[in-house]
Write a protein that holds these residues in place. Structure first.
Motif, PDB file in Angstrom:
ATOM      1  N   GLN A   1       6.016  15.407  12.690  1.00 38.11           N
ATOM      2  CA  GLN A   1       4.543  14.774  12.514  1.00 38.11           C
ATOM      3  C   GLN A   1       4.240  13.815  13.981  1.00 38.11           C
ATOM      4  O   GLN A   1       5.065  13.065  14.288  1.00 38.11           O
ATOM      5  CB  GLN A   1       4.740  13.974  11.644  1.00 38.11           C
ATOM      6  CG  GLN A   1       3.430  13.791  10.667  1.00 38.11           C
ATOM      7  CD  GLN A   1       3.257  12.971   9.461  1.00 38.11           C
ATOM      8  OE1 GLN A   1       4.082  12.000   9.412  1.00 38.11           O
ATOM      9  NE2 GLN A   1       2.580  13.222   8.482  1.00 38.11           N
TER      10      GLN A   1
ATOM     11  N   HIS B   1       2.082   6.430   3.039  1.00 37.37           N
ATOM     12  CA  HIS B   1       1.833   6.459   1.441  1.00 37.37           C
ATOM     13  C   HIS B   1       2.102   5.172   0.998  1.00 37.37           C
ATOM     14  O   HIS B   1       1.846   5.139  -0.436  1.00 37.37           O
ATOM     15  CB  HIS B   1       2.464   7.644   1.158  1.00 37.37           C
ATOM     16  CG  HIS B   1       2.071   9.097   1.451  1.00 37.37           C
ATOM     17  ND1 HIS B   1       2.935   9.606   2.538  1.00 37.37           N
ATOM     18  CD2 HIS B   1       1.012   9.682   1.308  1.00 37.37           C
ATOM     19  CE1 HIS B   1       2.205  10.766   2.651  1.00 37.37           C
ATOM     20  NE2 HIS B   1       1.114  10.888   2.067  1.00 37.37           N
TER      21      HIS B   1
ATOM     22  N   GLY C   1      -2.857   6.047  10.973  1.00 36.97           N
ATOM     23  CA  GLY C   1      -3.230   6.819   9.884  1.00 36.97           C
ATOM     24  C   GLY C   1      -4.275   6.358   9.151  1.00 36.97           C
ATOM     25  O   GLY C   1      -4.404   6.589   7.877  1.00 36.97           O
ATOM     26  N   ALA C   2      -5.320   5.370   9.668  1.00 34.43           N
ATOM     27  CA  ALA C   2      -6.358   4.864   8.731  1.00 34.43           C
ATOM     28  C   ALA C   2      -7.234   5.877   8.476  1.00 34.43           C
ATOM     29  O   ALA C   2      -7.491   6.607   9.202  1.00 34.43           O
ATOM     30  CB  ALA C   2      -6.884   3.377   9.537  1.00 34.43           C
ATOM     31  N   SER C   3      -7.799   5.852   7.434  1.00 31.50           N
ATOM     32  CA  SER C   3      -8.449   7.197   6.875  1.00 31.50           C
ATOM     33  C   SER C   3     -10.034   6.874   6.446  1.00 31.50           C
ATOM     34  O   SER C   3     -10.853   7.604   6.049  1.00 31.50           O
ATOM     35  CB  SER C   3      -7.901   8.102   5.845  1.00 31.50           C
ATOM     36  OG  SER C   3      -7.611   7.239   4.743  1.00 31.50           O
TER      37      SER C   3
ATOM     38  N   GLU D   1      -1.171  12.633  13.062  1.00 36.39           N
ATOM     39  CA  GLU D   1      -1.345  12.950  11.936  1.00 36.39           C
ATOM     40  C   GLU D   1      -0.592  12.234  10.842  1.00 36.39           C
ATOM     41  O   GLU D   1      -0.720  12.758   9.662  1.00 36.39           O
ATOM     42  CB  GLU D   1      -0.457  14.569  12.180  1.00 36.39           C
ATOM     43  CG  GLU D   1      -1.002  15.452  12.851  1.00 36.39           C
ATOM     44  CD  GLU D   1       0.088  16.805  13.131  1.00 36.39           C
ATOM     45  OE1 GLU D   1       1.168  16.496  12.968  1.00 36.39           O
ATOM     46  OE2 GLU D   1      -0.546  17.673  13.611  1.00 36.39           O
TER      47      GLU D   1
ATOM     48  N   GLU E   1      -6.026   4.154   0.163  1.00 38.12           N
ATOM     49  CA  GLU E   1      -4.914   4.526  -0.951  1.00 38.12           C
ATOM     50  C   GLU E   1      -4.075   3.167  -0.994  1.00 38.12           C
ATOM     51  O   GLU E   1      -3.743   3.037  -2.341  1.00 38.12           O
ATOM     52  CB  GLU E   1      -4.221   5.509  -0.594  1.00 38.12           C
ATOM     53  CG  GLU E   1      -4.775   6.964  -0.529  1.00 38.12           C
ATOM     54  CD  GLU E   1      -5.473   7.061   0.913  1.00 38.12           C
ATOM     55  OE1 GLU E   1      -5.247   6.219   1.665  1.00 38.12           O
ATOM     56  OE2 GLU E   1      -6.071   8.384   1.110  1.00 38.12           O
TER      57      GLU E   1
ATOM     58  N   LEU F   1       3.771   1.906   6.502  1.00 41.78           N
ATOM     59  CA  LEU F   1       2.704   1.322   7.304  1.00 41.78           C
ATOM     60  C   LEU F   1       3.395   0.388   8.314  1.00 41.78           C
ATOM     61  O   LEU F   1       3.091   0.456   9.432  1.00 41.78           O
ATOM     62  CB  LEU F   1       1.458   0.712   6.616  1.00 41.78           C
ATOM     63  CG  LEU F   1       0.266   0.242   7.349  1.00 41.78           C
ATOM     64  CD1 LEU F   1      -0.185   1.149   8.306  1.00 41.78           C
ATOM     65  CD2 LEU F   1      -0.734  -0.330   6.571  1.00 41.78           C
TER      66      LEU F   1
ATOM     67  N   PHE G   1      -7.292   1.599   5.004  1.00 44.69           N
ATOM     68  CA  PHE G   1      -6.225   2.403   4.223  1.00 44.69           C
ATOM     69  C   PHE G   1      -6.647   2.384   2.699  1.00 44.69           C
ATOM     70  O   PHE G   1      -5.837   1.673   1.971  1.00 44.69           O
ATOM     71  CB  PHE G   1      -4.647   1.816   4.445  1.00 44.69           C
ATOM     72  CG  PHE G   1      -4.337   1.886   6.031  1.00 44.69           C
ATOM     73  CD1 PHE G   1      -3.863   2.921   6.617  1.00 44.69           C
ATOM     74  CD2 PHE G   1      -4.633   0.659   6.770  1.00 44.69           C
ATOM     75  CE1 PHE G   1      -3.599   2.745   7.883  1.00 44.69           C
ATOM     76  CE2 PHE G   1      -4.430   0.481   7.784  1.00 44.69           C
ATOM     77  CZ  PHE G   1      -3.832   1.596   8.725  1.00 44.69           C
TER      78      PHE G   1
ATOM     79  N   GLU H   1      -6.237   2.511  14.518  1.00 42.91           N
ATOM     80  CA  GLU H   1      -6.624   3.358  13.205  1.00 42.91           C
ATOM     81  C   GLU H   1      -5.927   4.810  13.299  1.00 42.91           C
ATOM     82  O   GLU H   1      -5.383   5.234  12.486  1.00 42.91           O
ATOM     83  CB  GLU H   1      -8.008   3.530  13.100  1.00 42.91           C
ATOM     84  CG  GLU H   1      -8.631   1.849  12.463  1.00 42.91           C
ATOM     85  CD  GLU H   1     -10.180   2.118  12.383  1.00 42.91           C
ATOM     86  OE1 GLU H   1     -10.890   3.245  12.713  1.00 42.91           O
ATOM     87  OE2 GLU H   1     -10.801   1.265  12.152  1.00 42.91           O
ATOM     88  N   GLN H   2      -6.129   5.426  14.558  1.00 45.92           N
ATOM     89  CA  GLN H   2      -5.720   6.853  14.706  1.00 45.92           C
ATOM     90  C   GLN H   2      -4.084   6.673  14.632  1.00 45.92           C
ATOM     91  O   GLN H   2      -3.461   7.590  14.246  1.00 45.92           O
ATOM     92  CB  GLN H   2      -6.192   7.209  16.116  1.00 45.92           C
ATOM     93  CG  GLN H   2      -5.818   8.726  16.044  1.00 45.92           C
ATOM     94  CD  GLN H   2      -6.584   9.499  17.166  1.00 45.92           C
ATOM     95  OE1 GLN H   2      -7.906   9.114  17.538  1.00 45.92           O
ATOM     96  NE2 GLN H   2      -6.333  10.562  17.530  1.00 45.92           N
TER      97      GLN H   2
ATOM     98  N   LYS I   1       0.230   9.632   7.943  1.00 44.12           N
ATOM     99  CA  LYS I   1      -0.800   8.946   6.862  1.00 44.12           C
ATOM    100  C   LYS I   1       0.427   8.190   6.040  1.00 44.12           C
ATOM    101  O   LYS I   1       1.174   8.793   5.548  1.00 44.12           O
ATOM    102  CB  LYS I   1      -1.467  10.003   6.274  1.00 44.12           C
ATOM    103  CG  LYS I   1      -2.738  10.756   6.636  1.00 44.12           C
ATOM    104  CD  LYS I   1      -3.826   9.671   7.063  1.00 44.12           C
ATOM    105  CE  LYS I   1      -4.877  10.575   7.439  1.00 44.12           C
ATOM    106  NZ  LYS I   1      -4.652  10.755   9.074  1.00 44.12           N
TER     107      LYS I   1
END
Length: 227
Positions: free
Chosen positions: A2, A10, A58-60, A6, A71, A15, A69, A54-55, A8
């Protein structure tokens, strides 16, 4: 395998591991890893550092009214610091509502929700350092303790009362112990609606809530046990 773009997270532990991975890198090194160009300065790209982080992490949420984030319910805040570990500027939290605010409670406010769980990412960003050479520090998670929460709440309630009573023009950056209200607009033509001193509708610059640098410095000292 990964790539960073890409990734992210969980869990909050994932994080923090991602923060450890990028700690010590320069902004230029991280941008190269993500195949992103580095602007010469931040005059026209003020949000570039935050977008880079953020990129990488994995901030979405993007521009949605959600924590960065979603979730995890965690907000990302980059914090430019000096070599001595002192914040170099106040920290933007969110835009301030200027109309339709009667009866709004602190617990329901966007400020309270934004600051309920924060990933702070210090960045060594001395003015003399070219943007690409600024260094990413160790990110850490923070939630306001009861004393910090009380200070934030008191400032928010006082500022919101001034806004609702038509005192928007009287509010200065010196108002508030830890939270301040300042104009937040790309230029002086970007006006929005507010309430005037006699309850009449007026046009004014949009405002934003900012954490004062003394407050963020105390957060850094609390976490890293400085000074």
């Amino acid at each position: 395998m990964q790539t960073a773009s890409e990734f992210k997270p969980h869990t909050s532990a994932e994080l923090l591991l991602a923060c450890q991975r990028i700690a010590g890198l320069t902004l230029g090194q991280l941008a190269a890893e993500l195949a992103l160009p580095v602007p010469d300065n931040l005059l026209k790209d003020k949000g570039w550092v935050g977008q880079l982080m953020e990129q990488a992490l994995g901030a979405s949420a993007g521009s949605q009214a959600l924590p960065d984030f979603p979730e995890l319910g965690i907000e990302l805040k980059t914090l430019p610091i000096s070599q001595q570990g002192k914040p170099l500027e106040s920290t933007y939290v969110c835009t301030a509502p200027l109309i339709g605010i009667t009866g709004q409670q602190w617990e329901d406010s966007w400020v309270c929700r934004k600051l309920s769980h924060v990933l702070w990412l210090p960045i060594l960003a001395e003015r003399k350092l070219p943007l690409k050479d600024r260094i990413i520090g160790q990110g850490f998670l923070w939630q306001p303790d009861s004393e910090q929460q009380a200070l934030l709440r008191q400032d928010w309630e006082e500022l919101m009362e001034l806004i609702s009573l038509g005192g928007i023009a009287k509010i200065r950056g010196a108002h508030g112990k830890v939270l301040q209200l300042r104009p937040k607009a790309a230029d002086s033509k970007a006006l929005t609606r507010a309430v005037g001193i006699n309850g009449e509708p007026i046009q004014t610059l949009p405002r934003g809530f900012y954490l004062k640098s003394g407050f963020t410095q105390a957060i850094l000292q609390q976490h890293f046990q400085l000074g």
